[in-house]
Design a protein around this motif. Structure first.
Motif, PDB file in Angstrom:
ATOM      1  N   HIS A  21       1.013  -1.321   0.205  1.00 19.85           N
ATOM      2  CA  HIS A  21       0.034  -0.173  -0.052  1.00 19.85           C
ATOM      3  C   HIS A  21       0.727   1.276  -0.070  1.00 19.85           C
ATOM      4  O   HIS A  21       2.007   1.133   0.203  1.00 19.85           O
ATOM      5  CB  HIS A  21      -1.007   0.050   1.250  1.00 19.85           C
ATOM      6  N   ASP A  23       2.132   3.346   1.852  1.00 19.19           N
ATOM      7  CA  ASP A  23       2.868   3.918   3.128  1.00 19.19           C
ATOM      8  C   ASP A  23       3.868   2.607   3.709  1.00 19.19           C
ATOM      9  O   ASP A  23       4.693   2.738   4.294  1.00 19.19           O
ATOM     10  CB  ASP A  23       1.829   4.330   4.102  1.00 19.19           C
ATOM     11  N   ASP A  59     -11.191   4.364   5.419  1.00 19.29           N
ATOM     12  CA  ASP A  59     -11.033   5.846   4.974  1.00 19.29           C
ATOM     13  C   ASP A  59     -11.655   6.717   5.605  1.00 19.29           C
ATOM     14  O   ASP A  59     -11.456   7.869   5.808  1.00 19.29           O
ATOM     15  CB  ASP A  59     -11.606   5.667   3.591  1.00 19.29           C
ATOM     16  N   SER A  62      -9.475   7.686   8.566  1.00 12.22           N
ATOM     17  CA  SER A  62      -8.449   8.290   8.025  1.00 12.22           C
ATOM     18  C   SER A  62      -8.681   9.654   7.542  1.00 12.22           C
ATOM     19  O   SER A  62      -7.761  10.618   7.226  1.00 12.22           O
ATOM     20  CB  SER A  62      -7.825   7.592   6.521  1.00 12.22           C
ATOM     21  N   ARG A  74      -3.565   9.983  -0.592  1.00 12.97           N
ATOM     22  CA  ARG A  74      -2.455   9.072   0.000  1.00 12.97           C
ATOM     23  C   ARG A  74      -1.376   8.998  -1.197  1.00 12.97           C
ATOM     24  O   ARG A  74      -0.036   8.911  -0.858  1.00 12.97           O
ATOM     25  CB  ARG A  74      -3.012   7.730   0.054  1.00 12.97           C
ATOM     26  N   GLU A  77       0.694  11.700  -0.535  1.00  9.17           N
ATOM     27  CA  GLU A  77       1.408  11.582   0.918  1.00  9.17           C
ATOM     28  C   GLU A  77       2.442  10.746   0.562  1.00  9.17           C
ATOM     29  O   GLU A  77       3.827  11.060   1.140  1.00  9.17           O
ATOM     30  CB  GLU A  77       0.597  11.075   1.941  1.00  9.17           C
ATOM     31  N   ASP A  78       2.554   9.928  -0.180  1.00  7.82           N
ATOM     32  CA  ASP A  78       3.625   9.007  -0.819  1.00  7.82           C
ATOM     33  C   ASP A  78       4.694   9.703  -1.466  1.00  7.82           C
ATOM     34  O   ASP A  78       5.807   9.277  -1.201  1.00  7.82           O
ATOM     35  CB  ASP A  78       2.837   7.862  -1.354  1.00  7.82           C
ATOM     36  N   TYR A 204       2.708  10.773   5.782  1.00  6.18           N
ATOM     37  CA  TYR A 204       1.509   9.838   5.937  1.00  6.18           C
ATOM     38  C   TYR A 204       0.606  10.107   6.934  1.00  6.18           C
ATOM     39  O   TYR A 204       0.033   9.359   7.753  1.00  6.18           O
ATOM     40  CB  TYR A 204       1.859   8.359   5.873  1.00  6.18           C
ATOM     41  N   SER A 206      -2.641  10.988   7.055  1.00  6.87           N
ATOM     42  CA  SER A 206      -4.021  10.350   6.975  1.00  6.87           C
ATOM     43  C   SER A 206      -3.770   9.062   7.746  1.00  6.87           C
ATOM     44  O   SER A 206      -4.881   8.372   8.481  1.00  6.87           O
ATOM     45  CB  SER A 206      -4.590  10.214   5.741  1.00  6.87           C
ATOM     46  N   GLN A 207      -2.740   8.101   7.206  1.00  7.54           N
ATOM     47  CA  GLN A 207      -2.844   6.691   7.781  1.00  7.54           C
ATOM     48  C   GLN A 207      -2.270   6.798   9.538  1.00  7.54           C
ATOM     49  O   GLN A 207      -2.654   5.985  10.117  1.00  7.54           O
ATOM     50  CB  GLN A 207      -1.575   6.094   6.895  1.00  7.54           C
TER      51      GLN A 207
END
Length: 241
Positions: A21, A23, A59, A62, A74, A77-78, A204, A206-207
């Protein structure tokens, strides 16, 4: 910068790290990613789920309102995290298992095989495939693709967070042995996450928000990274066509 120019000129990356995924690779082995400039981080389940109108529980916690927003954020973020580590993102269009029916093992292995052939890295670093169905599927598909790329060095990282579950790593090592693959532990870092990795992990948001609501949080991401070298076992080495 120079890193992107090198890729355009056709120089293959020294390392390709596979992340189930958007992250997992940074959480599990961000320090290793930072060691070699222009490492490619290939995320398997990074696709935008077309036509998916629901809001998954993950989600929601998140902080997202729909799946399309989640994947777009995401990916952002990555990219920010990998920029810190001087790494290059590569996203496949397979969807996270929470959105859609997972691809077949053969289809996923074919997609991974194509990327490995195109990128031609010297070393491939794969997840042990612990706990999460997407992690397990990615690991199995990578082992299939590996058969066409035995000239490369293959390393395996222990999936952060899931490696804390008793027995999971031992089960994976046993399955590898049954498949004729020897897993040899490599010397790990004496300390936990470097400042560089810590900065990348914080991208990251949200995660981390979702993980922080769980009983164990995400502290394991900052524990020492651990790796195994994957090689043909004695029986396979001794075989002749």
């Amino acid at each position: 910068g120079a890193r992107r120019e090198d890729r355009v000129q056709g120089f293959p990356p020294q390392r390709l790290v596979v992340s189930p995924h958007l992250d997992d690779a940074v959480l599990s082995c961000g320090e290793m990613i930072a060691e070699v400039a222009s490492t490619v981080v290939l995320t398997v389940f990074a696709g935008v789920p077309a036509g998916f109108e629901g809001l998954t529980g993950w989600d929601r916690i998140s902080g997202f309102q729909n799946a399309q927003q989640a994947v777009a954020a995401r990916r952002g973020e990555d990219r920010a995290a990998l920029d810190i580590l001087l790494a290059q993102p590569c996203w496949l269009d397979f969807c996270d298992g929470q959105y859609a029916r997972s691809p077949s093992l053969a289809l996923l292995a074919c997609g991974l095989d194509e990327v490995l052939a195109r990128e031609a890295p010297a070393t491939v670093v794969i997840p042990a495939g612990l706990g999460h169905p997407d992690h397990i599927l990615a690991h199995q598909a990578l082992l299939m693709a590996r058969q066409h790329h035995l000239d490369k060095t293959w390393l395996m990282y222990e999936d952060a967070l899931y490696r804390r579950t008793p027995g999971l790593l031992q089960q994976r090592l046993s399955a590898l042995m049954d498949a004729g693959i020897e897993a040899t532990p490599l010397p790990g870092a004496a300390n936990g996450a470097t400042q560089l990795k810590s900065r990348a992990v914080e991208c990251y948001r949200s995660q981390l928000l979702a993980l922080s609501k769980g009983p164990d949080g995400y502290a394991d991401a900052f524990a020492p990274e651990r790796f195994w070298r994957l090689e043909a076992g004695p029986a396979v080495q001794g075989a002749r066509p």
